[in-house]
Design a protein around this motif. Structure first.
Motif, short mmCIF file in Angstrom:
data_model
loop_
_atom_site.label_atom_id
_atom_site.label_comp_id
_atom_site.label_asym_id
_atom_site.label_seq_id
_atom_site.Cartn_x
_atom_site.Cartn_y
_atom_site.Cartn_z
N VAL A 93 2.83 11.84 -0.73
CA VAL A 93 2.66 10.55 -0.05
C VAL A 93 1.18 10.15 -0.04
N GLU B 40 -2.84 5.69 -4.74
CA GLU B 40 -2.55 5.07 -6.02
C GLU B 40 -2.25 3.58 -5.85
N SER B 41 -1.39 3.25 -4.90
CA SER B 41 -1.05 1.85 -4.67
C SER B 41 -0.64 1.68 -3.22
N SER C 176 2.73 -8.57 4.80
CA SER C 176 4.09 -8.98 5.15
C SER C 176 4.48 -8.46 6.52
N ASP D 296 -0.08 -1.00 -1.63
CA ASP D 296 0.95 -2.02 -1.46
C ASP D 296 2.35 -1.44 -1.68
N ALA D 297 2.48 -0.63 -2.74
CA ALA D 297 3.78 -0.03 -3.01
C ALA D 297 4.16 0.94 -1.90
N ALA D 298 3.20 1.73 -1.44
CA ALA D 298 3.50 2.69 -0.38
C ALA D 298 3.94 1.95 0.87
N HIS D 299 3.27 0.85 1.17
CA HIS D 299 3.65 0.06 2.34
C HIS D 299 5.05 -0.51 2.17
N ALA D 300 5.34 -1.00 0.95
CA ALA D 300 6.67 -1.59 0.71
C ALA D 300 7.76 -0.55 0.91
N LEU D 301 7.45 0.73 0.64
CA LEU D 301 8.46 1.77 0.82
C LEU D 301 8.49 2.26 2.27
N GLY D 302 7.60 1.74 3.10
CA GLY D 302 7.64 2.08 4.51
C GLY D 302 6.74 3.22 4.92
N TYR D 303 5.74 3.58 4.13
CA TYR D 303 4.81 4.63 4.55
C TYR D 303 3.67 4.01 5.34
N ARG E 265 -1.15 10.97 -2.21
CA ARG E 265 -1.53 10.49 -3.54
C ARG E 265 -0.96 9.10 -3.79
N ALA E 266 0.29 8.89 -3.31
CA ALA E 266 0.93 7.58 -3.52
C ALA E 266 0.14 6.48 -2.82
#
Lengths: 526, 309
Positions: free
Chosen positions: B168, B174-175, B309, B177-184, B170-171
């Motif tokens: 998590v 890395e991005s 968002s 925005d993507a991590a946030h979109a997945l709820g981290y 590293r994620a």
């Protein structure tokens, strides 16, 4: 299995969400039954994304009610939505390029099994559903279509009751779309409801059982897409009737081809980019060449190589017989090139600078806006004002910063700025990306007008309908190679798809795919 | 002339010379893997140096000193975390300010401690193992922090490679925005990483003032924090390469000191330059494959995350 009124999976009533200055969703209501494929149709900015983000727990609605199988449902974070059986395939922003497929899948799951088991599971399930994936590959090395498979498999492994798909086909070839639809129909037959977001009408007509149409945040219509025509759907979505662009009859211009590209090969400057391999084509004066291709197959690199930002070897690019292969952007501009890249903010325009300054940045070479090293601001302002007026850019004035304009208006400004430089060669990447339908129509019209006036035009786009509408000849980029251009007249969708690389290893899902998924899930639990 | 340099002693002292940089660099590696660029390493090190020194002198226990240094480093880094993660300030400017603040602040607290001797940090005793010829004096007669620092490297490596939390992290780097979109929880995770980096930098500073030197002088870190930052980048964000880079730097430092003492006919200035030049050169050569290095670099490094968002 279709649901009755009493057995809806998801019901939304009166959902409202406002952001400062804009109401994204206003009193939106609809419901989805188990196994139903439900379309959310609307233009860019109609509020589709906000709505599904609310369902996925990324946005908290201001008011309104959501129910899942009759129970109140108000997810505060995606984790809660996933626990309730909601999974989402995103349009952007949800994969990690530097991580491999299995790691990316694990990040989207609540309780992922160990990497080795997960890898085996990904292999089995992806194979069964016709979306083959290698779990150990880096996502950054995958094509856009393969990346989407990663997202779909990540969702399937959670065994969702409701699968949300946000514009899933924008990165697929026509063949891949067919296979994706077969997979979705199979999922729907297995009882999974699908909320399908798109602005592509024919797709919705062939796939969806029902449709909710949004315009400016409001539900304007609900219908069964199979029973209405694409034209009616479009009118409901846009609110007015649209006229297709008109083309003037072709003039035959004498002389050498305006643009000649031979054996163009350059390495990509981007970490996960695609290098160009031996690209060759010619464009005559007055001709529009459409270049299609799934995102990430070398479109950005081709634009850079044509604009001169990426220099190639001598002889690879010629304009009207003059060699420009190793010349930079300004030399090419002098030779009559104008270029509009895909990324409006940051590439085509400097976000924090005014429209006047942005007009100067690309226009000074051809419009003579700089004299002996000094800027002629009066002439620059005049040029910018001319663009705003002629291309119907809605802005309070030319002094405002580029970032203050809406996507469609900024795109009209960027395109107008390039086209009003009396170009000989026009290169545009994604001319109508993220632009509403009426602005898109006017942009297509001005491109055709410029071609009629004798410019050679190269339009790179992922929107096949757009290319079919404005191009004279058609070619496709696939892994950095360009297919031989063919006349658009008489070209079928199937031929187009094959030029784009066909199905890229996807195949129709196996009959027992659900068993594979659930057997694997049972193994993991045991 | 070269014969006067004992290789066993050289390796033993290079481990000691490298440990401060190693500790600071591995902390910064975790911070950068989470996508945050904290240029305040130098400041956190020197605050750790004086805080650890003062704690050890007042309590009489070096262990308390190291604990205090870790807490002080983490506390200072939390100021950075608050400014960059909550108030969304610019990471580069905030990190530089943190360094300047740390140098001044440490000088202020350190006024009463100049010339004081800290309690000695005991050496580890591995019993008969420490008496093995060559290996014993070279590797097994150090103070505990040398081994702790290597353990931290191993732990960070395993954490990033094998654990879900590491994935998590590293994620997020890395991005976001993507991590946030997945709820981290991007911000929470980054604050934790920044605090870990601060604690490690504090430990590195305390190692300087309690073991390496050992006494307190103003500005005693002398750029060690900057070298730690450079090592993280040139090591392509890999823990074991950070170890190699730090030991290389420490090794060349010790070697050139020995050469100076041995009176080699090279101007002292060139010898003093050598550790910096050689470390950077070697690491540049290792990370010469730009494509691979770019893949390992956290793509969101230094970018401000704003949950839109």
């Amino acid at each position: 299995m279709t649901g009755t009124e009493t057995a809806q999976l998801l019901t939304i009533r009166g959902l409202t969400k406002a952001y400062p200055g804009v109401v994204a969703n206003s009193d939106v209501s609809f419901s989805v039954a188990p196994g139903e494929v439900h379309a959310l149709l609307g233009e860019n900015g109609a509020g589709k994304s906000t709505l599904v983000k609310a369902i996925y727990g990324l946005v908290r609605p201001d008011s309104g009610e959501m129910r899942m199988r009759g129970e109140p449902y108000a997810p505060t974070e995606p984790r809660a939505a996933r626990a309730a059986g909601v999974a989402m395939v995103f349009q952007h922003f949800s994969l990690f390029e530097a991580l491999n497929v299995a790691e990316n899948v694990a990040l989207g799951m609540e309780h992922p099994p160990r990497q080795r088991e997960l890898a085996a599971k990904i292999r089995a399930v992806s194979e069964a559903y016709g979306l083959p994936l290698d779990p150990s590959r880096l996502v950054g090395d995958l094509s856009a279509g393969e990346r989407q498979r990663v997202e779909i498999i990540r969702c399937l492994l959670q065994d969702p009751k409701l699968l949300i798909m946000d514009e899933p086909t924008s990165v697929l070839t026509p063949q891949e779309v067919e296979i994706l639809f077969a997979t979705l129909r199979q999922l729907s037959a297995e009882g999974t409801a699908i909320l399908y977001i798109s602005h592509k009408l024919e797709e919705i007509r062939s796939l969806c059982d029902s449709a909710t149409i949004l315009r400016r945040g409001k539900v304007v219509a609900t219908c069964t897409p199979r029973e209405v025509s694409a034209r009616d759907l479009a009118e409901m979505m846009v609110g007015t009737a649209l006229t297709p662009p008109a083309r003037a009859p072709r003039t035959d211009w004498a002389g050498a081809p305006a643009l000649e590209v031979t054996g163009l090969s350059v390495a990509s400057p981007m970490p996960f980019g695609t290098s160009l391999k031996g690209i060759g084509f010619t464009v005559a004066r007055g001709e529009v060449l459409g270049i299609a291709g799934v995102a990430g197959n070398g479109q950005d690199e081709l634009l850079l190589a044509l604009s001169g930002e990426l220099k190639s070897a001598p002889g690879m690019v010629r304009a009207a017989g003059v060699d420009l292969g190793d010349k930079g952007p300004n030399d090419r501009r002098r030779a009559g090139f104008v270029v509009a890249p895909e990324e409006r903010l940051g590439h085509a325009a400097a976000p924090g600078m005014s429209l006047v300054e942005n007009a100067l940045l690309s226009g000074w070479v051809r419009m003579g806006l700089v004299r002996r090293g000094f800027i002629d601001w009066a002439a620059t302002r005049h040029f910018a004002e001319g663009v705003v007026k002629e291309y119907d850019v809605r802005t309070p004035g030319t002094h405002v910063a580029a970032r203050a304009l809406s996507g469609g208006n900024l795109q009209k400004f960027v395109i107008g700025r390039e086209l009003s430089q009396e170009p000989a060669v026009i290169v545009i990447n994604q001319p109508t990306w993220g632009v509403d339908a009426s602005a898109a129509a006017s942009i297509r019209q001005v491109i055709l007008d410029r071609a009629a006036a004798g410019a050679a035009v190269v339009v790179i786009s992922q929107d096949l309908d757009e290319l079919m509408e404005i191009a004279d000849r058609f070619a496709a980029l696939n892994e950095g190679r360009l297919s031989a251009p063919r006349p658009v007249q008489g070209l079928t969708m199937e031929q187009v798809g094959l030029m784009m690389g066909g199905a890229h290893g996807m195949h129709v899902p196996e009959a027992g795919a659900a068993d594979v998924l659930h057997a694997e899930a049972a193994d993991a639990e045991a | 002339m070269m014969g006067s340099i004992d290789p066993i002693l050289l390796i033993a002292s290079l481990m000691v010379a490298s440990t401060p940089i190693l500790l600071a660099a591995i902390g910064e590696l975790v911070v950068e893997k989470a996508g945050v660029l904290n240029l305040g390493v130098e400041g956190m090190m020197i605050v750790g140096a004086i805080a650890g020194f003062a704690m050890a002198v007042e309590s009489g226990s070096p262990l308390m000193g190291f604990l205090g240094a870790a807490v002080a480093g983490a506390a200072l880094s939390l100021i950075f975390a608050f400014l960059t993660q909550v108030l969304l300030s610019n990471q580069v400017a905030t990190g530089l300010a943190l360094t300047l603040f740390g140098i001044g602040f440490s000088a202020l607290i350190g006024q009463g401690y100049t010339g004081v001797r800290p309690p000695p940090t005991p050496k580890m005793d591995f019993g008969p193992l420490s008496d093995i010829p060559v290996i014993g004096p070279m590797l097994l007669r150090h103070d505990p922090m040398v081994y702790v620092s290597i353990l931290i490297i191993a732990a960070v490596w395993a954490f990033l490679k094998f654990t879900r939390a590491g994935l998590v992290l590293r994620a997020v780097g890395e991005s976001h925005d993507a991590a946030h979109a997945l709820g981290y929880k991007v911000v929470r995770l980054r604050v934790l990483a920044i605090a870990f980096g601060g604690a490690c930098a504090g430990l590195g500073g305390a190692y300087l003032s309690l073991v390496r030197v050992p006494q307190w002088t103003e500005g005693m870190t002398a750029g060690a924090g900057w070298i730690a930052l450079a090592i993280v980048v040139f090591a392509s964000w890999r823990p074991w390469r950070v170890l190699a880079g730090a030991y290389l730097f420490g090794g060349v430092t010790v070697l050139q000191l020995n050469l100076q003492a041995a009176g080699v006919a090279i101007p002292v200035q060139y010898l003093s330059m050598a550790p910096y030049l050689i470390t950077i050169l070697v690491l540049v050569l290792i990370s010469a494959d730009r494509r691979r290095a770019a893949q390992n670099a956290p793509a969101s490094l230094g970018r401000v995350f704003h949950a839109s968002s």
